[in-house]
Design a protein around this motif. Structure first.
Motif, PDB file in Angstrom:
ATOM      1  N   VAL A 127     -30.979 -11.022 -27.652  1.00  0.00           N
ATOM      2  CA  VAL A 127     -30.267  -9.759 -27.810  1.00  0.00           C
ATOM      3  C   VAL A 127     -31.253  -8.635 -28.076  1.00  0.00           C
ATOM      4  CG1 VAL A 127     -28.508  -8.531 -29.156  1.00  0.00           C
ATOM      5  CG2 VAL A 127     -28.297 -10.995 -28.791  1.00  0.00           C
ATOM      6  N   LEU A 137     -22.434 -10.562 -29.039  1.00  0.00           N
ATOM      7  CA  LEU A 137     -22.809 -11.949 -28.783  1.00  0.00           C
ATOM      8  C   LEU A 137     -21.570 -12.826 -28.571  1.00  0.00           C
ATOM      9  CD1 LEU A 137     -25.324 -13.618 -28.419  1.00  0.00           C
ATOM     10  CD2 LEU A 137     -25.351 -14.047 -30.862  1.00  0.00           C
ATOM     11  N   THR A 142     -23.815  -6.439 -33.159  1.00  0.00           N
ATOM     12  CA  THR A 142     -24.523  -7.494 -32.445  1.00  0.00           C
ATOM     13  C   THR A 142     -23.702  -8.772 -32.423  1.00  0.00           C
ATOM     14  OG1 THR A 142     -26.647  -6.540 -33.046  1.00  0.00           O
ATOM     15  CG2 THR A 142     -26.661  -8.840 -32.382  1.00  0.00           C
ATOM     16  N   TYR A 200     -29.589 -17.448 -25.877  1.00  0.00           N
ATOM     17  CA  TYR A 200     -29.234 -16.032 -25.937  1.00  0.00           C
ATOM     18  C   TYR A 200     -30.354 -15.210 -26.571  1.00  0.00           C
ATOM     19  CZ  TYR A 200     -24.418 -17.306 -24.874  1.00  0.00           C
ATOM     20  OH  TYR A 200     -23.286 -17.777 -24.265  1.00  0.00           O
ATOM     21  N   VAL A 240     -27.942  -8.436 -23.508  1.00  0.00           N
ATOM     22  CA  VAL A 240     -27.980  -9.853 -23.859  1.00  0.00           C
ATOM     23  C   VAL A 240     -28.495 -10.606 -22.650  1.00  0.00           C
ATOM     24  CG1 VAL A 240     -26.636 -11.868 -24.571  1.00  0.00           C
ATOM     25  CG2 VAL A 240     -26.047  -9.601 -25.448  1.00  0.00           C
ATOM     26  N   THR A 284     -26.266  -2.608 -25.656  1.00  0.00           N
ATOM     27  CA  THR A 284     -26.881  -3.836 -26.139  1.00  0.00           C
ATOM     28  C   THR A 284     -27.054  -4.746 -24.937  1.00  0.00           C
ATOM     29  OG1 THR A 284     -25.773  -3.615 -28.269  1.00  0.00           O
ATOM     30  CG2 THR A 284     -26.666  -5.777 -27.733  1.00  0.00           C
ATOM     31  N   SER A 303     -20.353 -12.117 -25.188  1.00  0.00           N
ATOM     32  CA  SER A 303     -21.253 -12.726 -24.200  1.00  0.00           C
ATOM     33  C   SER A 303     -20.937 -14.208 -24.022  1.00  0.00           C
ATOM     34  CB  SER A 303     -22.713 -12.565 -24.632  1.00  0.00           C
ATOM     35  OG  SER A 303     -23.058 -11.206 -24.684  1.00  0.00           O
TER      36      SER A 303
END
Length: 157
Positions: free
Chosen positions: A104, A40, A36, A102, A113, A111, A43
């Motif tokens: 998630v 992130l 994760t 954000y 986002v 995943t 992202s």
């Protein structure tokens, strides 16, 4: 005597099972949090590339080979079109101060986002307007690296 000894074994067995389950849970939680965190971070690099740097090399490194981008006006772009259109966008974006943005969601193979962007778009013709959009990014792992499989820009008027 037999029932007291049996009860002691049951308690010992339960403690052992609980310990094993707790250990497994911490292992899986740690593995998920690393994935994760990586997604992130990717992202955030993507958002920066879209709205600030418009760096085509960054976009190429983040996009999966078959990536699709559904734009705010409803068009679907291929990977190459998305890179060309994002990096060629001459608008300058100034983001509003935002503390969060954000969200998630982890699935088995991907995943997702979600990112809420709010700011001002300064167009090359000198006009300026409020720009608000939700970005939905679907990441998949390829060779232990997250790659963007799908990007959807939902423009909010």
């Amino acid at each position: 005597m037999k029932s007291a000894e049996g009860a002691r074994h049951n308690v010992t067995d339960m403690k052992y099972i609980f310990f094993i389950l707790a250990l497994l849970n911490s292992f899986f939680t740690e593995a998920q949090s690393k994935k994760t965190s990586k997604v992130l971070a990717h992202s955030k690099m993507l958002v920066k590339a879209i709205f600030e740097t418009k760096d085509s090399a960054t976009l190429q490194s983040l996009f999966a080979p078959g990536m699709k981008h559904k734009t705010g006006d409803g068009n679907v772009e291929s990977r190459e079109e998305a890179i060309r259109n994002i990096s060629g966008n001459k608008s300058v974006y100034v983001q509003a101060e935002m503390l969060k943005g954000y969200g998630v969601t982890e699935d088995k193979d991907s995943t997702t986002v979600r990112y809420f962007y709010r700011g001002r778009e300064n167009k090359p013709d000198g006009s300026s307007s409020i720009y608000t959009a939700n970005l939905v990014m679907v990441w998949v792992m390829q060779k232990k690296e997250p790659k963007l499989a799908r990007l959807e820009t939902i423009k909010i008027d």
